[in-house]
Design a protein around this motif. Sequence first.
Motif, PDB file in Angstrom:
ATOM      1  N   GLN A  87       0.854  -1.190   0.000  1.00  0.00           N
ATOM      2  CA  GLN A  87       0.000   0.000   0.000  1.00  0.00           C
ATOM      3  C   GLN A  87       0.886   1.236   0.000  1.00  0.00           C
ATOM      4  O   GLN A  87       1.257   1.741   1.059  1.00  0.00           O
ATOM      5  N   PRO A  88       1.227   1.683  -1.215  1.00  0.00           N
ATOM      6  CA  PRO A  88       2.142   2.821  -1.305  1.00  0.00           C
ATOM      7  C   PRO A  88       1.437   4.124  -0.967  1.00  0.00           C
ATOM      8  O   PRO A  88       0.253   4.301  -1.240  1.00  0.00           O
ATOM      9  N   ARG A  89       2.195   5.018  -0.364  1.00  0.00           N
ATOM     10  CA  ARG A  89       1.707   6.356  -0.053  1.00  0.00           C
ATOM     11  C   ARG A  89       1.357   7.086  -1.352  1.00  0.00           C
ATOM     12  O   ARG A  89       2.024   6.893  -2.371  1.00  0.00           O
ATOM     13  N   ASP A  90       0.306   7.894  -1.319  1.00  0.00           N
ATOM     14  CA  ASP A  90      -0.098   8.686  -2.476  1.00  0.00           C
ATOM     15  C   ASP A  90       0.863   9.869  -2.639  1.00  0.00           C
ATOM     16  O   ASP A  90       0.808  10.830  -1.881  1.00  0.00           O
ATOM     17  N   GLU A  91       1.741   9.771  -3.628  1.00  0.00           N
ATOM     18  CA  GLU A  91       2.771  10.799  -3.803  1.00  0.00           C
ATOM     19  C   GLU A  91       2.242  12.081  -4.437  1.00  0.00           C
ATOM     20  O   GLU A  91       2.963  13.061  -4.542  1.00  0.00           O
ATOM     21  N   GLU A  92       0.951  12.064  -4.850  1.00  0.00           N
ATOM     22  CA  GLU A  92       0.348  13.295  -5.389  1.00  0.00           C
ATOM     23  C   GLU A  92       0.000  14.272  -4.266  1.00  0.00           C
ATOM     24  O   GLU A  92      -0.152  15.465  -4.507  1.00  0.00           O
ATOM     25  N   VAL A  93      -0.162  13.735  -3.051  1.00  0.00           N
ATOM     26  CA  VAL A  93      -0.502  14.598  -1.915  1.00  0.00           C
ATOM     27  C   VAL A  93       0.736  15.389  -1.507  1.00  0.00           C
ATOM     28  O   VAL A  93       1.774  14.820  -1.185  1.00  0.00           O
ATOM     29  N   ARG A  94       0.623  16.701  -1.571  1.00  0.00           N
ATOM     30  CA  ARG A  94       1.741  17.582  -1.205  1.00  0.00           C
ATOM     31  C   ARG A  94       1.612  17.961   0.257  1.00  0.00           C
ATOM     32  O   ARG A  94       0.810  18.806   0.621  1.00  0.00           O
ATOM     33  N   GLU A  95       2.382  17.322   1.096  1.00  0.00           N
ATOM     34  CA  GLU A  95       2.248  17.544   2.546  1.00  0.00           C
ATOM     35  C   GLU A  95       3.020  18.764   3.022  1.00  0.00           C
ATOM     36  O   GLU A  95       2.703  19.302   4.083  1.00  0.00           O
ATOM     37  N   GLY A  96       4.023  19.174   2.254  1.00  0.00           N
ATOM     38  CA  GLY A  96       4.855  20.292   2.687  1.00  0.00           C
ATOM     39  C   GLY A  96       5.406  20.047   4.087  1.00  0.00           C
ATOM     40  O   GLY A  96       5.844  18.939   4.406  1.00  0.00           O
ATOM     41  N   LEU A  97       5.341  21.075   4.925  1.00  0.00           N
ATOM     42  CA  LEU A  97       5.848  20.933   6.298  1.00  0.00           C
ATOM     43  C   LEU A  97       4.730  20.595   7.278  1.00  0.00           C
ATOM     44  O   LEU A  97       4.942  20.607   8.494  1.00  0.00           O
ATOM     45  N   ASP A  98       3.505  20.299   6.753  1.00  0.00           N
ATOM     46  CA  ASP A  98       2.316  20.265   7.610  1.00  0.00           C
ATOM     47  C   ASP A  98       2.454  19.448   8.895  1.00  0.00           C
ATOM     48  O   ASP A  98       2.084  19.916   9.971  1.00  0.00           O
ATOM     49  N   HIS A  99       2.970  18.206   8.796  1.00  0.00           N
ATOM     50  CA  HIS A  99       3.048  17.372  10.002  1.00  0.00           C
ATOM     51  C   HIS A  99       3.994  17.982  11.039  1.00  0.00           C
ATOM     52  O   HIS A  99       3.708  17.996  12.232  1.00  0.00           O
ATOM     53  N   LEU A 100       5.112  18.484  10.545  1.00  0.00           N
ATOM     54  CA  LEU A 100       6.074  19.125  11.451  1.00  0.00           C
ATOM     55  C   LEU A 100       5.475  20.385  12.078  1.00  0.00           C
ATOM     56  O   LEU A 100       5.678  20.656  13.269  1.00  0.00           O
ATOM     57  N   LEU A 101       4.695  21.138  11.290  1.00  0.00           N
ATOM     58  CA  LEU A 101       4.062  22.359  11.805  1.00  0.00           C
ATOM     59  C   LEU A 101       3.034  22.013  12.882  1.00  0.00           C
ATOM     60  O   LEU A 101       2.885  22.738  13.859  1.00  0.00           O
ATOM     61  N   ARG A 102       2.330  20.902  12.692  1.00  0.00           N
ATOM     62  CA  ARG A 102       1.367  20.501  13.722  1.00  0.00           C
ATOM     63  C   ARG A 102       2.090  20.175  15.029  1.00  0.00           C
ATOM     64  O   ARG A 102       1.654  20.584  16.105  1.00  0.00           O
ATOM     65  N   TRP A 103       3.215  19.454  14.922  1.00  0.00           N
ATOM     66  CA  TRP A 103       4.000  19.161  16.126  1.00  0.00           C
ATOM     67  C   TRP A 103       4.457  20.470  16.780  1.00  0.00           C
ATOM     68  O   TRP A 103       4.353  20.637  18.000  1.00  0.00           O
ATOM     69  N   LEU A 104       4.925  21.392  15.957  1.00  0.00           N
ATOM     70  CA  LEU A 104       5.468  22.650  16.457  1.00  0.00           C
ATOM     71  C   LEU A 104       4.388  23.473  17.152  1.00  0.00           C
ATOM     72  O   LEU A 104       4.608  24.045  18.225  1.00  0.00           O
TER      73      LEU A 104
END
Length: 378
Positions: A87-104
Amino acid sequence: KRGAGKIEVAEPRNKLPCPAPSLPTDPALYSGPFPFYRRPSQMGYFSLDAQRQYHGDAHALRYYSPPPTNGQGPNFDLRDGYPHRYQPRDEEVREGLDHLLRWLLEHRGRLEGGPGWLAGAIVTWRGHLTKLLTTPYERQEGWQLAASRFQGTLYLSEVETPAARAQRLARPPLLRELMYMGYKFEQYMCADKPGGSPDPSGEVNTNVAFCSVLRSRLGNHPLLFSGEVDCTDPQALSPQPPTCYVELKTSKEMHSPGQWRSFYRHKLLKWWAQSFLLGVPNVVAGFRNSEGFVCSLKTFPTMQMFEHVRNDRDGWNPSVCMNFCAAFLSFAQNTVVQDDPRLVHLFSWEPGSPVTVSVHRDAPHAFLPTWYVGAMTQ
Ligand code: A3P
Ligand code: MG
Ligand code: MG
């Protein structure tokens, strides 16, 4: 002479157009002494689940569990399960820094470093820094980094180049399978619990990730970055992250001194850059044969990788990598002057050319999400 002194700076001149600022990348310009790099310390972590959803916990962290060393070596079939249990990750989704920003966002009130530390820091992914480190030696793939300053902090987020996008969309089936094999190797080498055994019967889902968030400093650039960690070694002599972490890699089995030389010159540079930045002390390589089986493992201590190219005229030098990265960070700090989350300076690089800059506003390049900007402005 350090390359940092060679930056062309646009100076106002009467009736003459300002030359656009650019940064050269030739290795010879960056061969000074090794710059200061603070020992990376882990400030936190997060996990991404099978649906790529964020969790502020370590549930996705896996435990290093190599095969027993008695008897025969390993015999891992890296093609097993492909493509049905993938089950490969959808590489069309542009996550940018979002996950890191949520942690921050969730930890901004209790960051170490004192008040104002974040305002002076650079926030990015470890993988982006890895690309900067290897730039002086890279001859194939260019990159683009978008930069925005917000409340003092400089945020750097990679943009997929048109060439990289075209290559990804046209990725040949054999390369897709090779990508799977890298993740399959992790499944053979990791357990879900400390002291547990790997279970290669399950699915390989590349949405799942454990990310460490670290603080460091390169020269006078405070850094806050996050990087994906393959596993932790429950038996590590120093159990404190990131020194308990292990990076897993696969590579083609080698049969001649020439093949080893090429491996040291090219692959080991990328392995070193990735693991050195995060403070991961060991990279465990599985060598696959032409049938896709791993029959031998080898541990490469990160701090000893350079020895393989130290006396090689066509080798790489850690000082060049780090000095170039420091010079780029200074270049970016000096270029992105305006504090505005909707303003983007796009740094672009192609092998054989200097790094150039273009300026953009809002879509499609602005990458700091409104939920982040809004919450930080409260
Ligand atoms: P390898 O270990 O064989 O390179 P990482 O090593 O960073 O943990 O990444 C795990 C796997 O993701 C890699 O296994 C490879 O299969 C895939 N991968 C990572 N970066 C990639 C890239 N730039 N292009 C293609 N595949 C990549
Ligand atoms: Mg990984
Ligand atoms: Mg890996």
